[in-house]
Structures are given as C-alpha cells and as structure tokens.
Motif scaffolding. Structure first.
Motif, PDB file in Angstrom:
ATOM      1  N   PRO A 380       0.681  -1.235  -0.001  1.00 58.95           N
ATOM      2  CA  PRO A 380      -0.380  -0.266   0.086  1.00 58.95           C
ATOM      3  C   PRO A 380       1.130   1.177   0.056  1.00 58.95           C
ATOM      4  CG  PRO A 380      -0.098  -0.843   2.065  1.00 58.95           C
ATOM      5  CD  PRO A 380       0.945  -1.766   1.189  1.00 58.95           C
ATOM      6  N   PRO A 381       0.084   2.356  -0.084  1.00 60.17           N
ATOM      7  CA  PRO A 381       0.919   3.565  -0.348  1.00 60.17           C
ATOM      8  C   PRO A 381       1.796   4.235   0.861  1.00 60.17           C
ATOM      9  CG  PRO A 381      -0.697   3.618  -1.683  1.00 60.17           C
ATOM     10  CD  PRO A 381      -0.852   2.692  -0.826  1.00 60.17           C
ATOM     11  N   GLU A 382       1.460   4.601   1.699  1.00 58.52           N
ATOM     12  CA  GLU A 382       1.942   4.155   3.530  1.00 58.52           C
ATOM     13  C   GLU A 382       3.495   3.681   3.708  1.00 58.52           C
ATOM     14  OE1 GLU A 382      -2.046   1.533   4.256  1.00 58.52           O
ATOM     15  OE2 GLU A 382      -0.892   3.216   2.777  1.00 58.52           O
ATOM     16  N   ALA A 383       2.659   2.040   3.557  1.00 57.93           N
ATOM     17  CA  ALA A 383       3.952   1.563   3.605  1.00 57.93           C
ATOM     18  C   ALA A 383       4.963   1.722   2.265  1.00 57.93           C
ATOM     19  CB  ALA A 383       3.576  -0.102   3.242  1.00 57.93           C
ATOM     20  N   LEU A 384       4.647   2.473   0.749  1.00 62.34           N
ATOM     21  CA  LEU A 384       6.261   2.421  -0.135  1.00 62.34           C
ATOM     22  C   LEU A 384       6.273   3.654   0.279  1.00 62.34           C
ATOM     23  CD1 LEU A 384       3.885   1.514  -3.509  1.00 62.34           C
ATOM     24  CD2 LEU A 384       6.087   0.401  -2.611  1.00 62.34           C
ATOM     25  N   LEU A 385       6.228   4.837   0.684  1.00 65.00           N
ATOM     26  CA  LEU A 385       6.445   6.386   1.174  1.00 65.00           C
ATOM     27  C   LEU A 385       7.878   5.480   2.600  1.00 65.00           C
ATOM     28  CD1 LEU A 385       3.993   9.008   0.939  1.00 65.00           C
ATOM     29  CD2 LEU A 385       5.040   7.935  -0.414  1.00 65.00           C
ATOM     30  N   MET A 386       7.803   4.429   2.989  1.00 64.28           N
ATOM     31  CA  MET A 386       8.281   3.600   3.517  1.00 64.28           C
ATOM     32  C   MET A 386       9.785   3.010   3.495  1.00 64.28           C
ATOM     33  SD  MET A 386       9.491   1.997   6.185  1.00 64.28           S
ATOM     34  CE  MET A 386       7.278   1.028   6.048  1.00 64.28           C
ATOM     35  N   VAL A 387       9.231   2.072   2.932  1.00 65.59           N
ATOM     36  CA  VAL A 387      10.005   0.966   2.026  1.00 65.59           C
ATOM     37  C   VAL A 387      11.252   1.913   0.836  1.00 65.59           C
ATOM     38  CG1 VAL A 387       8.512   0.371   0.576  1.00 65.59           C
ATOM     39  CG2 VAL A 387      10.322  -1.336   1.816  1.00 65.59           C
ATOM     40  N   LEU A 388      10.930   2.402   0.088  1.00 60.22           N
ATOM     41  CA  LEU A 388      11.600   3.386  -0.925  1.00 60.22           C
ATOM     42  C   LEU A 388      13.123   3.591  -0.119  1.00 60.22           C
ATOM     43  CD1 LEU A 388       8.720   4.395  -3.380  1.00 60.22           C
ATOM     44  CD2 LEU A 388      10.258   2.524  -3.371  1.00 60.22           C
ATOM     45  N   PRO A 389      12.817   4.464   1.182  1.00 61.82           N
ATOM     46  CA  PRO A 389      13.557   5.367   1.196  1.00 61.82           C
ATOM     47  C   PRO A 389      14.938   4.058   1.731  1.00 61.82           C
ATOM     48  CG  PRO A 389      11.861   6.974   1.664  1.00 61.82           C
ATOM     49  CD  PRO A 389      10.869   5.338   1.157  1.00 61.82           C
ATOM     50  N   PHE A 390      13.735   3.145   1.976  1.00 62.59           N
ATOM     51  CA  PHE A 390      14.966   2.548   3.159  1.00 62.59           C
ATOM     52  C   PHE A 390      16.120   1.354   2.255  1.00 62.59           C
ATOM     53  CE2 PHE A 390      16.012  -2.085   4.601  1.00 62.59           C
ATOM     54  CZ  PHE A 390      15.667  -2.020   5.972  1.00 62.59           C
ATOM     55  N   ILE A 391      14.958   1.149   1.026  1.00 63.14           N
ATOM     56  CA  ILE A 391      15.975   0.288  -0.321  1.00 63.14           C
ATOM     57  C   ILE A 391      16.902   1.673  -0.737  1.00 63.14           C
ATOM     58  CG2 ILE A 391      15.936  -0.824  -2.570  1.00 63.14           C
ATOM     59  CD1 ILE A 391      13.141  -1.726  -2.110  1.00 63.14           C
ATOM     60  N   CYS A 392      16.402   2.692  -0.814  1.00 61.21           N
ATOM     61  CA  CYS A 392      18.150   3.458  -0.991  1.00 61.21           C
ATOM     62  C   CYS A 392      18.727   3.965  -0.245  1.00 61.21           C
ATOM     63  CB  CYS A 392      17.541   5.205  -1.076  1.00 61.21           C
ATOM     64  SG  CYS A 392      16.174   5.040  -2.570  1.00 61.21           S
ATOM     65  N   ASN A 393      18.598   3.841   1.058  1.00 58.89           N
ATOM     66  CA  ASN A 393      19.554   3.609   2.343  1.00 58.89           C
ATOM     67  C   ASN A 393      20.682   2.410   2.352  1.00 58.89           C
ATOM     68  OD1 ASN A 393      18.270   6.321   3.250  1.00 58.89           O
ATOM     69  ND2 ASN A 393      17.496   5.336   4.866  1.00 58.89           N
ATOM     70  N   LEU A 394      20.203   1.440   1.760  1.00 54.65           N
ATOM     71  CA  LEU A 394      20.689   0.744   1.968  1.00 54.65           C
ATOM     72  C   LEU A 394      21.640   0.467   0.866  1.00 54.65           C
ATOM     73  CD1 LEU A 394      17.935  -2.953   1.889  1.00 54.65           C
ATOM     74  CD2 LEU A 394      19.822  -1.353   3.962  1.00 54.65           C
ATOM     75  N   LEU A 395      21.478   1.200  -0.187  1.00 52.25           N
ATOM     76  CA  LEU A 395      21.876   1.679  -1.783  1.00 52.25           C
ATOM     77  C   LEU A 395      23.570   2.565  -1.733  1.00 52.25           C
ATOM     78  CD1 LEU A 395      20.089   1.228  -4.232  1.00 52.25           C
ATOM     79  CD2 LEU A 395      20.951  -0.637  -3.921  1.00 52.25           C
ATOM     80  N   ARG A 396      22.672   3.324  -0.397  1.00 53.82           N
ATOM     81  CA  ARG A 396      23.740   4.407   0.254  1.00 53.82           C
ATOM     82  C   ARG A 396      24.977   3.873   1.032  1.00 53.82           C
ATOM     83  NH1 ARG A 396      18.966   7.659   0.600  1.00 53.82           N
ATOM     84  NH2 ARG A 396      18.882   9.312  -0.593  1.00 53.82           N
ATOM     85  N   ARG A 397      24.455   2.839   1.802  1.00 53.81           N
ATOM     86  CA  ARG A 397      25.759   2.450   2.936  1.00 53.81           C
ATOM     87  C   ARG A 397      26.230   1.188   1.493  1.00 53.81           C
ATOM     88  NH1 ARG A 397      20.696   0.496   7.305  1.00 53.81           N
ATOM     89  NH2 ARG A 397      20.128   2.401   7.403  1.00 53.81           N
ATOM     90  N   HIS A 398      26.133   1.199   1.417  1.00 54.29           N
ATOM     91  CA  HIS A 398      26.852  -0.118   0.936  1.00 54.29           C
ATOM     92  C   HIS A 398      26.841   0.016  -1.379  1.00 54.29           C
ATOM     93  CE1 HIS A 398      26.120  -2.835   4.422  1.00 54.29           C
ATOM     94  NE2 HIS A 398      25.292  -2.364   3.910  1.00 54.29           N
TER      95      HIS A 398
END
Length: 516
Positions: A380-398
């Motif tokens: 759902p959109p409310e979860a996507l607005l949280m999980v998309l930055p989560f994925i991008c943070n993983l790419l930033r760290r690694h």
C-alpha cells in the motif's frame, strides 16, 4: 469469644484480649479467640483481627517472648518437664506460626483490602523477625533473614488461581531494598519449581503473576556505596552475599532462566521479549545463557521472531555470540504480510538497525534490497513511502550494491535471475539482478510514491534519509494530507465547458432530430 454486634464491637473485644495477653501470660489462651476471628466470613472482622495479630505478635517479637531455635513439637514440650517460661515461648511460637499461615491464605482473599492488610502485616513480621531472629546464629556475623516467612509471602503473591497484579504493584515498594529484592529472586525460583512440579499443566494466572514480579525486579547499574536493607542491621559484614551486586546478578540470572526454561503462553513470550534487550540482558551475569530461549522464540514466527532477533543481535554485537543463521532468519520474515501487521513500524526500525553495518557482504544487502523491492510491487502507498527510502539507504551504505540500479542492460522480466522462493539470501542471486521494480513504481498512481521511486534516477545523496518519521505513517494521514493540498488553478476536465446538465438549451432537441 462473646462478640458485641458490629465492627466496632469486634474491635473493642479484640482490643481487650490483646491487652490481656500482653499484660499476663496467664491470659495466653485469649490468643485462640483472636485467631478464630481470622477465620470469619465477615470482611471487616477479618481486617480487625489482622490488625490485632499484627500488634500482638509484633510486640511479642520485640519483647523476645517467642522461642528461639529449632522449634520442637508442641505436644513434646507441653508433656515434658521443662520450665513454664520455655513452654510458654514454644506454645506462643506455634501460635505465631499459625497466624503467619492464615495471613498467607488471606493473600488470596476476594477482598483487596483484606489482601493488602495481610501483606502489610506479613512484611511487618518479616522486618521484626529479621531484627529479632527466631534462629540462633551459627557464627559471629552470620546473616539471618526470615526466609521461610518471606517465602510464604512470595508464594501467596504468585498464586496459580487468581490475578495478583494489583497486590504485586503494592509489593513493588519492598523491591527497592537490597535484602528483600535478593530474597524475592531466590524465593521466586523455589515457588516456580514447586508449582510446576505440582501442576502437569500450569495455569496461565501463575505465569502472569510470576512475570509481573520478575519484571518488577531491577538491579542498580553499579555497586551502591551504601546498602539499603528493609531489615535494620546494626552492622554490615562484607561476607554477606546480599550486600554485593555481583551476587544479585547471579540471583537475577537464576530467577529468569528458571522461568524461561518452561513452555510459556504465547502472549507472555511477547511481553518477555519486549523487555529482554533493555531490562534483562544488561543485568545478567552471563547474558549468552539466554541463547536457548531466544532461539526457541525465534522459531515461533511473526512478531515473536523479530523481537527474538533483537535480543540475538545484542548478544552477537556486544557479547561475541556466534549465530550464523541470524540474517537468514531475518530474510525469512520478509513476506507480503509485513506491510500490514501492527508491528510494521518496529519491524522496519529493527531491520534498519540490523542492516546498519557497512561491513555486511554486498550479496546479503542486495538480497534484502531486492526482496523488499519485489514486495513493494503489491504494497500500500503508506508502506511504500517508508520502504522506498529504506531501500535507497541500503544502496547509500553499500556502494557495491548500486550495480542494481546502474546495470545498463538489465535482465528481462521473464529472465530475472533473482529467485524469490530461495530462503538463503546467499543463494538468491540478487546481485545478478536489477531493481526494475523501482522503475515500475515510478508509474505508480500516487504521485508521492512515484516521486520517491524516482530518486534512483539521480545520484544518491551521501547523507541517509531518516525513515523514523515514516514508520508510523498511515493511509488516513496520507488521505488527510492530500485533502489539505491547494492547487494553483482549477484542473480542466473537458475541452469545451459544459453549459447546463446535458449541454446548451436547444441542443438536446437538435441532436434528437438529427439522430431520428
């Protein structure tokens, strides 16, 4: 005992017998009248009897009129040729013992006022008996504490039949003292062993009462400079275990391990796991001994597995515990339901913590990013607005994982090497794939989701985006936020504005004529 009508009459009658017993040993038999009122069915009469017994035996303890030492049987002493003073003390000691047992039974009385008064009387006896021991010291400096009486108190609090949470909240004040806290931990271990041995299937009320008591025990973070004892001592000996934090930690550890080794209700597992990381593990003498409980809880699935992984994470990072399956267990918790459960915020908060190290292998991080991206397609959109930055943070760290978004010729959808059914992240082949799911989400119907997914089209900024404000985001909040938005100008709906309900006046007839 002849009673005057009413509670006031009972109070006066008990008062006269109390004065008589304390004034003369020849009136000792009046104790039976006082103890008989403890068996009354009337709540107010019982309360008066408890107060009277508290004053009576409290005075006898202070005056030293109870037998000190191994208590002989009443029949043997009464028929013997010992002196009258010794017979009186032995006889009165037996009455004191009967009073204590009855007060212990009253801890389970239906009336909370009676229970509270019985607890207060018993703890008064604990304090006085500790100051005036009824056992002889075996050597100089021998630490004496009324363990049997105190065990009676703890046994009444940990009732298998009824909820004692309210009475336990009253008992919490005694846990601030070093001696009562230490002996509460020891007594709890014995009561748990006794009750589990007597009941093939232990009632849930007992487990809840025990958890309430155990969770109320809190140890000081460092060795206190001055010990705080409930039983007043003229001097403290360094040889007493009760005076050392090290021994308290051992008792604390034994208490929790003896409780957690049993099969607990699922609701209680969650309560224990919620306090494990900050209230249990830091105070154990050997925290790694919790591994059995945590791995057992980890296999229960759902929120319990997540909370257990939090405890295991602490053991791995702070106590060098080896647990190779940690990230495999975490990876297994990622399924479509994770966006809909009520513990979603806690899950992603802890997952963010678990994946925060920059030393994790790239294949592992890529597997988590890919699994989350795949699940995001149906989130759902409310979860996507949280999980998309989560994925991008993983790419930033690694940075090694950025190949997932910078692969010029990614795999076709029907030839994606990633295996979503693989339970082992090392074998999922996520690093060979790409995050095409994020590109698909750039065409999402919700503009904020589309904007969040489009972040990967530009170079990722170095500082991470905090997901903390997004963890608790709900669909209602998104809807309310959209309603408050004000557009700069009206949105055109048709090329030619409509005039009237069905067009300009007269057009309907013309159209009808033409069609006919």
């Amino acid at each position: 005992m002849e009673r005057e009508p009413g509670a006031a009459g009972v109070r006066r009658a008990l008062g006269r017998r109390l004065e008589a017993v304390l004034a003369s040993r020849s009136e000792a038999n009046a104790v039976f009248d006082i103890l008989a009122v403890l068996q009354s069915e009337d709540q107010e009469e019982i309360q008066e009897a408890v107060r009277t017994c508290s004053r009576l035996f409290g005075a006898l303890l202070e005056r030293g009129e109870l037998f000190v030492g191994q208590l002989p049987s009443e029949e043997m002493v009464m028929t013997g040729s010992r002196g009258a003073a010794r017979k009186y003390k032995v006889w009165m000691r037996h009455r004191y013992h009967s009073c204590g047992n009855r007060l212990g039974e009253l801890l389970g009385h239906p009336s909370f006022q009676v229970k509270e008064l019985a607890l207060s009387a018993l703890m008064k006896f604990v304090q006085l008996e500790g100051a005036h021991p009824l056992e002889k010291p075996k050597w100089e400096g021998n630490y004496l504490f009324p363990r049997e009486l105190f065990k009676l108190v703890v046994g009444g609090l940990l009732s298998p039949e009824e909820d004692q949470s309210l009475l336990l909240s009253q008992f919490r004040e005694y846990l601030d003292y070093d001696d009562t806290r230490y002996h509460s931990m020891q007594a709890a271990v014995e009561v748990v062993a006794r009750v589990t041995g007597q009941h093939p299937e232990v009632p849930p009320a007992f487990w809840n009462n025990t958890f309430t008591l155990l969770s109320a025990v809190s140890l000081p973070r460092q060795e206190p400079t001055v010990s705080s004892f409930y039983v007043k001592r003229t001097e403290l000996w360094d040889t007493w275990k009760v005076a050392h934090l090290k021994e308290h930690r051992k008792a604390f550890q034994t208490m929790w391990l003896s409780f957690l080794k049993h099969k607990l209700p699922l609701s209680l597992y969650k309560k224990v796991l919620l306090i494990t990381h900050d209230a249990i593990l830091p105070q154990l003498a050997q925290p790694t001994l919790m591994i059995d409980f945590l791995t057992r809880a980890c296999d229960l699935g759902g929120a319990l597995s997540l909370l257990a992984l939090n405890g295991l994470f602490i053991l791995i990072h702070k106590h060098n515990l080896e647990y190779p399956d940690f990230y495999r267990k975490l990876y297994g918790l990622l399924d479509p339901s994770v966006f809909h459960v009520k513990y979603r915020a806690r899950f992603f908060h802890l997952a963010d913590l678990f994946l925060s190290s920059s030393h994790l292998p790239a294949y592992l991080v890529a597997a988590f990013a890919k699994r989350l991206a795949r699940l995001a397609l149906t989130a759902p959109p409310e979860a996507l607005l949280m999980v998309l930055p989560f994925i991008c943070n993983l790419l930033r760290r690694h940075p090694a994982c950025r190949v997932l978004v910078h692969r010029p010729h990614g795999p076709e959808l029907d030839a994606d090497p990633y295996d979503p059914g693989e339970k082992d992240p090392a074998q999922s082949r996520a690093l060979e794939s790409s995050l095409w799911e994020l590109q698909a989400l750039q065409r999402h119907y919700h503009p904020e989701v589309s904007k969040a997914a489009s972040v990967i089209n530009q170079a990722l900024s170095v500082p991470e985006v905090s997901i903390a404000p997004l963890l608790e985001l709900t669909a209602y909040e998104i809807f309310e936020r959209d309603l408050k938005k004000k557009g700069s100008e009206p949105v055109p709906l048709e090329f030619i504005p409509a005039q009237g309900l069905l067009g300009r006046p007269g057009e309907l007839c013309a159209q009808h004529f033409t069609l006919s």
